[in-house]
Design an enzyme around this catalytic site. Structure first.
Site, PDB file in Angstrom:
ATOM      1  N   HIS A  88       0.831  -1.215   0.000  1.00  0.00           N
ATOM      2  CA  HIS A  88       0.000   0.000   0.000  1.00  0.00           C
ATOM      3  C   HIS A  88       0.865   1.264   0.000  1.00  0.00           C
ATOM      4  O   HIS A  88       0.420   2.331   0.436  1.00  0.00           O
ATOM      5  CB  HIS A  88      -0.952   0.027   1.194  1.00  0.00           C
ATOM      6  N   GLU A 135       9.230   9.012 -16.734  1.00  0.00           N
ATOM      7  CA  GLU A 135       7.858   9.490 -16.884  1.00  0.00           C
ATOM      8  C   GLU A 135       7.329   9.210 -18.286  1.00  0.00           C
ATOM      9  O   GLU A 135       6.143   8.875 -18.465  1.00  0.00           O
ATOM     10  CB  GLU A 135       7.806  10.985 -16.567  1.00  0.00           C
ATOM     11  N   SER A 194      15.010  21.919 -15.935  1.00  0.00           N
ATOM     12  CA  SER A 194      13.850  22.801 -16.047  1.00  0.00           C
ATOM     13  C   SER A 194      14.233  24.057 -16.814  1.00  0.00           C
ATOM     14  O   SER A 194      15.356  24.546 -16.707  1.00  0.00           O
ATOM     15  CB  SER A 194      13.349  23.188 -14.652  1.00  0.00           C
ATOM     16  N   LYS A 208      16.569  21.923 -10.863  1.00  0.00           N
ATOM     17  CA  LYS A 208      15.800  20.715 -11.112  1.00  0.00           C
ATOM     18  C   LYS A 208      16.596  19.640 -11.849  1.00  0.00           C
ATOM     19  O   LYS A 208      17.391  19.916 -12.734  1.00  0.00           O
ATOM     20  CB  LYS A 208      14.539  21.037 -11.932  1.00  0.00           C
TER      21      LYS A 208
END
Length: 470
Positions: free
Chosen positions: A165, A299, A286, A292
């Site tokens: 979980h 992704e 970024s 970043k």
């Protein structure tokens, strides 16, 4: 009036018709923009067919020689990028190659299509392509399995939290966690093998649907193209696209496994987890925030999973209502297969690179393994060893955890004397039950996370990988 030589050539099937579709409709019906990538398969099938026709006495050897030489020249031009594919002239790759061949070698080129139809020709090309795709995907997936095994072996002894979980559950070895994905990908290798086997039968010689009156040797052409068998029913041969479904299903499963792995890498690389750092070459920055470092390729793999699922739904939906045998709907079999193959192969290569180059922060993993009361089950097992029923022990340790949460301490902070306040069965050795390394080492069952069990599992995986290697 436009001169005859400047008019677009009529389709090879135009004899029956007084008029042909408009330019707009021709483009709508054309598949050349995407099936041109099947040129190698198409030429291989044509060479095999022509050779067989010569062997059977249907064509004379001069025609066969001219056909083979003409096809070889076309292949060289396509490879060099000088051959022009024009969807305003040719409907598909088959007609493009045959038209140019006939223009160059004359009547012999027109004899190539003796005893075959585009119906059996196009599915032959598709099966040859599917075999190649499945083999490439198998090898790429196996390379990722090897990469995961290498990292598992190299990170031997690194302890991290295991989750259910997405909550801390029990400590495990990082090696154990990585090998879970290796086994998933090994199953994908076997699914790609099965997809290859499903495609490995020749439909060529079935003609439009009923076979042909020419004395074709279908076994000869099958062997020449590398097929292991011949499809025994001519109607099934031209109508079947199960092999496409099998390949795209295998792609969907593999992409799903890659997505799950990438989701974990995304979470692990956050500042909050800090378990891994992706290599600079597998990250992006970024446009506005200089600090970043984003796991964009993870992704993308995760995001592309939906399109591969869409490819599977697409081909299943195309097939669901098609009567025997060939229908133009079947032209829609290629793009889902091409897209699934391209997407999954690219994803496999990306993930393999990320796995091989990521930096593991074993210190942060070990720190996190001491959080979240992950030794609670072992503390309950300690009481079971002292004679307490497990359900009662579960309740006792639940109260221990609740009190620790209130006090802001961990199980490892408790002394034996403090533990006895919850149960007199806790002896002086009770704190040893919650030592994280000991918790991991006690899970010695086959498939467990103890170091010896993981070493055994790794040996089995290596043996399986060796068996899968081509």
């Amino acid at each position: 009036m436009e001169s005859q030589q400047n008019q677009a050539p009529k389709p090879l099937w135009s004899g029956r018709f007084d008029a042909t579709p408009s330019g707009e409709l021709e483009l709508f019906g054309a598949s050349l923009t995407f099936d041109r990538r099947l040129w190698r398969e198409d030429i291989a099938g044509s060479v095999a067919h022509a050779t067989m026709l010569g062997r059977q006495g249907v064509l004379d050897e001069a025609d066969v020689d001219a056909i083979r030489a003409g096809l070889a020249r076309i292949a060289d031009e396509i490879e060099a990028g000088t051959f022009v594919f024009d969807p305003t002239v040719d409907e598909d790759v088959h007609m493009a190659i045959e038209r140019v061949l006939t223009e160059r070698i004359g009547p012999a080129g027109g004899r190539l299509h003796t005893g075959r139809s585009r119906n059996d020709q196009t599915v032959t090309d598709g099966r040859l392509a599917a075999k190649g795709f499945a083999a490439s995907l198998h090898d790429a997936a196996l390379d990722l399995v090897a990469a995961l095994a290498e990292r598992a072996e190299g990170e031997s002894g690194v302890v991290m939290p295991g989750y259910t979980h997405l909550q801390p559950a029990q400590p495990v070895l990082l090696s154990h966690h990585l090998l879970a994905y290796a086994w998933m990908l090994l199953r994908d290798c076997r699914r790609f093998d099965a997809a290859l086997d499903a495609a490995d039968a020749s439909p060529l010689g079935s003609a439009a649907l009923a076979g042909t009156t020419y004395p074709l040797d279908r076994a000869m052409t099958a062997g020449a193209m590398g097929f292991s068998s011949v499809i025994p029913n001519s109607m099934d041969a031209v109508a079947d696209r199960d092999f496409v479904c099998d390949l795209v299903y295998a792609c969907s499963m593999c992409q799903m496994h890659l997505s799950r792995l990438c989701e974990e890498l995304i979470v692990w690389s956050t500042a909050e987890f800090g378990f891994v750092e992706m290599d600079d070459a597998h990250s992006t920055g970024s446009s506005i925030m200089p600090q970043k470092k984003n796991p964009d390729f993870c992704e993308l793999v995760r995001g592309k999973t939906g399109r591969v699922y869409g490819d599977l739904v697409s081909i299943l939906t195309v097939l669901k209502g098609i009567p025997l045998t060939y229908d133009k709907d079947l032209q829609e079999d290629k793009e889902p297969m091409f897209d699934a193959f391209d997407t999954v192969l690219g994803s496999l290569h990306a993930v393999t690179g990320m796995v091989r180059t990521m930096r593991v922060r074993s210190d942060r993993m070990a720190e996190a393994a001491h959080e979240g009361f992950m030794a609670a089950t072992d503390l309950a097992d300690y009481l079971v060893g002292k004679g307490m029923p497990f359900r009662e022990a579960h309740g006792v340790v639940g109260r221990v955890v609740a009190d620790c949460v209130k006090a802001g301490v961990t199980l490892q902070d408790l002394t034996a004397e403090e533990l006895r306040s919850w149960s007199p069965l806790f002896g002086d050795d009770a704190p040893d039950a919650v030592a994280i390394d000991a918790v991991v080492s006690r899970r010695t069952t086959f498939g467990g996370t103890a170091p010896d069990a993981v070493a055994e599992q790794l040996a089995l995986l290596k043996e399986a990988v060796a068996g899968e290697a081509r």
